[in-house]
Design an enzyme around this catalytic site. Structure first.
Site, short mmCIF file in Angstrom:
data_model
loop_
_atom_site.label_atom_id
_atom_site.label_comp_id
_atom_site.label_asym_id
_atom_site.label_seq_id
_atom_site.Cartn_x
_atom_site.Cartn_y
_atom_site.Cartn_z
N ASP A 72 5.31 36.78 11.91
CA ASP A 72 6.19 37.27 12.79
C ASP A 72 6.56 37.05 14.00
N THR A 142 19.04 27.06 25.45
CA THR A 142 20.09 25.72 25.01
C THR A 142 20.81 25.62 26.34
N SER A 178 28.61 31.43 20.84
CA SER A 178 28.21 31.76 19.71
C SER A 178 26.78 33.09 19.59
N TYR A 180 24.45 33.46 18.31
CA TYR A 180 23.07 32.91 19.00
C TYR A 180 23.15 32.14 20.52
N HIS A 181 23.98 31.80 20.89
CA HIS A 181 24.00 31.03 22.06
C HIS A 181 23.30 32.34 23.10
N LYS A 184 20.18 33.06 24.30
CA LYS A 184 19.00 32.55 24.26
C LYS A 184 20.13 33.09 26.05
N VAL A 237 25.21 15.37 15.24
CA VAL A 237 24.65 13.53 14.96
C VAL A 237 23.73 13.52 13.80
N TYR A 253 35.70 17.86 15.07
CA TYR A 253 36.84 19.39 15.05
C TYR A 253 37.54 19.08 15.55
N VAL A 325 35.34 28.99 18.25
CA VAL A 325 36.60 28.93 19.47
C VAL A 325 36.13 28.63 19.90
N GLU A 326 36.38 27.26 20.91
CA GLU A 326 35.21 26.23 22.19
C GLU A 326 37.04 25.19 22.00
P1 NAD Z 1 14.49 25.44 13.59
O1 NAD Z 1 14.68 26.98 12.80
O2 NAD Z 1 13.89 23.95 12.95
O3 NAD Z 1 12.83 25.93 13.98
C1 NAD Z 1 12.91 27.38 14.30
C2 NAD Z 1 11.77 27.33 13.75
O4 NAD Z 1 11.02 29.38 13.64
C3 NAD Z 1 11.53 27.84 12.12
O5 NAD Z 1 10.74 27.56 11.46
C4 NAD Z 1 11.36 29.35 11.66
O6 NAD Z 1 11.09 29.32 10.58
C5 NAD Z 1 10.49 29.80 13.45
N1 NAD Z 1 11.22 31.66 13.09
C6 NAD Z 1 12.69 31.74 12.55
N2 NAD Z 1 12.21 33.30 13.09
C7 NAD Z 1 10.87 33.47 13.14
C8 NAD Z 1 10.03 34.63 13.29
N3 NAD Z 1 11.21 35.51 13.10
N4 NAD Z 1 8.96 34.68 13.78
C9 NAD Z 1 8.60 32.96 12.68
N5 NAD Z 1 9.00 32.05 13.36
C10 NAD Z 1 10.01 32.36 12.58
O7 NAD Z 1 15.22 24.99 14.72
P2 NAD Z 1 14.49 23.81 15.59
O8 NAD Z 1 16.58 22.70 15.23
O9 NAD Z 1 13.35 23.36 15.51
O10 NAD Z 1 14.55 24.46 16.75
C11 NAD Z 1 13.48 25.12 17.47
C12 NAD Z 1 14.06 25.85 18.90
O11 NAD Z 1 14.76 25.10 19.97
C13 NAD Z 1 15.03 26.90 18.18
O12 NAD Z 1 14.65 28.35 19.48
C14 NAD Z 1 16.78 26.63 18.46
O13 NAD Z 1 17.23 27.46 19.15
C15 NAD Z 1 16.09 25.61 20.10
N6 NAD Z 1 17.19 24.03 20.42
C16 NAD Z 1 17.75 23.28 19.20
C17 NAD Z 1 17.94 22.18 19.54
C18 NAD Z 1 18.41 21.73 18.44
O14 NAD Z 1 19.60 20.78 18.20
N7 NAD Z 1 18.13 21.13 17.24
C19 NAD Z 1 18.68 21.80 20.41
C20 NAD Z 1 18.47 23.37 21.76
C21 NAD Z 1 17.70 24.16 21.62
N1 USQ Z 2 30.88 20.01 15.98
C1 USQ Z 2 31.57 18.75 15.29
N2 USQ Z 2 31.53 18.41 14.28
C2 USQ Z 2 31.26 18.66 12.83
C3 USQ Z 2 30.20 19.50 13.20
C4 USQ Z 2 30.04 20.50 15.06
O1 USQ Z 2 32.76 18.67 16.07
O2 USQ Z 2 30.40 18.20 11.91
C5 USQ Z 2 31.12 19.83 16.85
C6 USQ Z 2 30.89 21.43 17.31
O3 USQ Z 2 32.29 21.81 17.43
C7 USQ Z 2 30.64 21.72 18.74
C8 USQ Z 2 29.09 20.38 18.90
O4 USQ Z 2 29.57 19.48 17.58
O5 USQ Z 2 31.23 21.21 19.95
C9 USQ Z 2 28.24 21.24 18.74
O6 USQ Z 2 28.16 21.51 18.27
P1 USQ Z 2 26.78 21.12 16.78
O7 USQ Z 2 26.56 22.06 15.56
O8 USQ Z 2 26.05 19.76 16.89
O9 USQ Z 2 25.35 22.26 17.78
P2 USQ Z 2 25.35 23.85 18.21
O10 USQ Z 2 26.51 24.20 16.69
O11 USQ Z 2 26.04 23.95 20.09
O12 USQ Z 2 23.76 24.31 18.17
C10 USQ Z 2 22.72 23.39 18.31
C11 USQ Z 2 21.44 23.77 17.78
C12 USQ Z 2 21.08 24.88 18.21
C13 USQ Z 2 21.11 24.53 20.42
C14 USQ Z 2 22.12 23.50 21.00
C15 USQ Z 2 22.16 23.40 21.63
O13 USQ Z 2 21.89 24.44 16.47
O14 USQ Z 2 19.94 25.37 18.22
O15 USQ Z 2 21.36 25.80 21.08
O16 USQ Z 2 23.05 22.62 19.67
S1 USQ Z 2 24.45 22.93 22.80
O17 USQ Z 2 25.17 23.07 22.20
O18 USQ Z 2 24.27 22.86 23.54
O19 USQ Z 2 23.96 24.41 23.08
#
Ligand code: NAD
Ligand code: USQ
Length: 382
Positions: A72, A142, A178, A180-181, A184, A237, A253, A325-326
């Site tokens: 962890d 992100t 959010s 979450y965002h 970052k 997607v 949405y 809210v976006e």
């Molecule tokens: P994911 O949740 O599939 O992968 C993250 C991994 O990190 C998981 O396997 C989880 O178990 C592990 N993890 C979380 N907290 C931990 C901790 N405290 N210690 C050890 N392991 C831990 O997510 P992902 O989609 O693979 O995203 C990877 C990274 O990229 C994330 O930081 C995410 O925010 C970022 N990101 C993802 C996307 C996307 O569209 N998937 C887009 C932009 C950025």
């Molecule tokens: N959305 C829809 N319909 C859906 C799901 C989502 O319209 O069924 C919309 C959301 O409202 C949002 C957009 O699609 O406006 C993107 O949402 P998402 O759930 O695909 O992505 P997001 O929540 O932004 O998060 C994802 C990843 C995150 C990463 C981020 C990149 O989960 O880890 O950081 O994409 S970014 O969007 O550029 O911040």
């Protein structure tokens, strides 16, 4: 190179580990399996079946020198010991709670997200400083850090501004959407500060949403990466493709003009490979925007509809009330220069890739249909 991948069990971490192994790098994959548990918590599962970490370790070893370490990143002693004993050239940091809806559920989920993400990154910063300050930290941020501003988004951590007649260089304005965002954004500030005071080396990546089931290495079920689709963990997607396979209407949405910088899983992994193999100058902080196509969620629905038609699926689109809210219509123009300058060329287009995704998902229709009750959005921002 020897590379530690934090979050190696995740959607991106697993395929990136495979790509790095195939390039001849040694990989230490670290994970605490938090995402597997959190997806179960919301009553869902990966649409594609994924192997256990032990089976993954066996499969990855066929490609090269790989080991899986359960741990962890919020445990400082663990992270410090990892960096001291492995002495990596680079650490890729994915190990964060990555779902915006999960972070917005309630105070417990918001606090968990802040604690997990900020503490993990801070632990990594200190472990690198104490144990091996020449490590290249590749940190996944992100595009959502910027929000959707009405100005062109620079690919830079700093901008020149004039306030009341005086000029200065300030961190690029950000407004995330959010909890979450926001984690970052705070991580970015912490890395900028660590770079300023200790000269640590960072690549901070602003990545848009990733979609897809495949990379060059994902050639059979043993190599599948997780694929989430529920209202909390699924991204747009990937969700649309599952909805199409299940015969459910696609769910833009609100008005559906929300525009983001999307990229395929293959392009994400390849961009990361390039950034790892081409580190910035030692002691510098490099800021990268990482996306391929700017698309609105309305437009993407039409791509999936067209791809479904080609495969004989009758795909409907039904706009649903926005749980977030976006801005639903907005200006969006981010700069993209670092990756193209390093030779990155996209290999996939969304229009083509969604067809591949539908074909990959169709054989698992029955498995996925068990979770159809967790698809419609329930997690609301207010
Ligand atoms: P994911 O949740 O599939 O992968 C993250 C991994 O990190 C998981 O396997 C989880 O178990 C592990 N993890 C979380 N907290 C931990 C901790 N405290 N210690 C050890 N392991 C831990 O997510 P992902 O989609 O693979 O995203 C990877 C990274 O990229 C994330 O930081 C995410 O925010 C970022 N990101 C993802 C996307 C996307 O569209 N998937 C887009 C932009 C950025
Ligand atoms: N959305 C829809 N319909 C859906 C799901 C989502 O319209 O069924 C919309 C959301 O409202 C949002 C957009 O699609 O406006 C993107 O949402 P998402 O759930 O695909 O992505 P997001 O929540 O932004 O998060 C994802 C990843 C995150 C990463 C981020 C990149 O989960 O880890 O950081 O994409 S970014 O969007 O550029 O911040």
């Amino acid at each position: 190179m020897k590379i530690v991948v934090l979050g190696a069990d995740g959607y991106l971490g697993w395929p990136l580990s495979l790509r790095l192994l195939r390039r001849g790098h040694r990989v230490v994959g670290v994970d605490n399996l938090a995402t597997r548990r959190a997806v179960e918590e919301v009553g869902s599962d990966s649409a594609l079946p994924i192997s256990s970490p032990q089976e993954r370790e066996r499969a990855a070893k066929e490609l090269g020198d790989f080991k899986f370490v359960f741990g962890d990143v919020t445990d400082y002693q663990f992270v410090k010991e990892l960096i001291s004993s492995e002495k990596p050239d680079a650490v890729v940091h994915f190990a964060e709670q990555r779902s915006a809806p999960y972070s917005m559920k309630d105070v417990e989920h918001a606090v968990y997200t802040m604690h997990n993400n900020l503490e993990g990154t801070l632990n990594l910063i200190y472990a690198v400083k104490e144990a091996k300050p020449d490590v290249h930290v590749v940190k996944m941020g992100t595009m959502g850090e910027y929000g959707t501003p009405n100005f062109d988004i620079p690919e830079s951590a700093f901008v020149e501004v004039e306030i009341k007649g005086r000029r200065d260089r300030i961190p690029t304005p950000k407004f995330a959407g959010s909890w979450y965002h926001w984690t970052k954004v705070y991580d970015t500030y912490n890395m900028l500060f660590a770079n300023k005071i200790w000269g640590l080396t960072f690549t901070d990546i602003m990545q848009g949403p990733v979609y897809g089931t495949r990379t060059e290495e994902i050639v059979s079920e043993r190599f599948f990466t997780r694929f989430d689709f529920d209202e909390v963990w699924g991204t747009v997607v990937n969700r649309y493709c599952v909805e199409a396979v299940l015969g459910l209407p696609l769910t833009p949405y609100g008005k559906g003009g929300q525009t983001r910088g999307f990229l395929s899983l293959e392009d994400s992994v390849e961009a990361l490979r390039i950034l790892i193999e081409n580190p910035p100058e030692m002691g510098s902080y490099r800021h990268v925007n990482q996306f391929v196509e700017l698309r609105s969620v309305r437009e993407i629905a039409s791509f999936v509809q067209d791809a479904g038609k080609e495969l004989g699926l009758d795909v409907k689109v039904q706009h649903v009330p926005n749980p977030r809210v976006e801005a639903e219509e907005h200006y969006y123009n981010p700069e993209l220069k670092v990756l193209p300058n390093l030779g990155f060329r996209p290999r996939k287009s969304m229009r083509e890739e969604v067809k591949v995704m539908l074909k990959d998902l169709l054989p698992f229709k029955e498995r996925i249909s068990r979770f159809s009750s967790v698809i419609m959005p329930r997690t609301r921002w207010k």
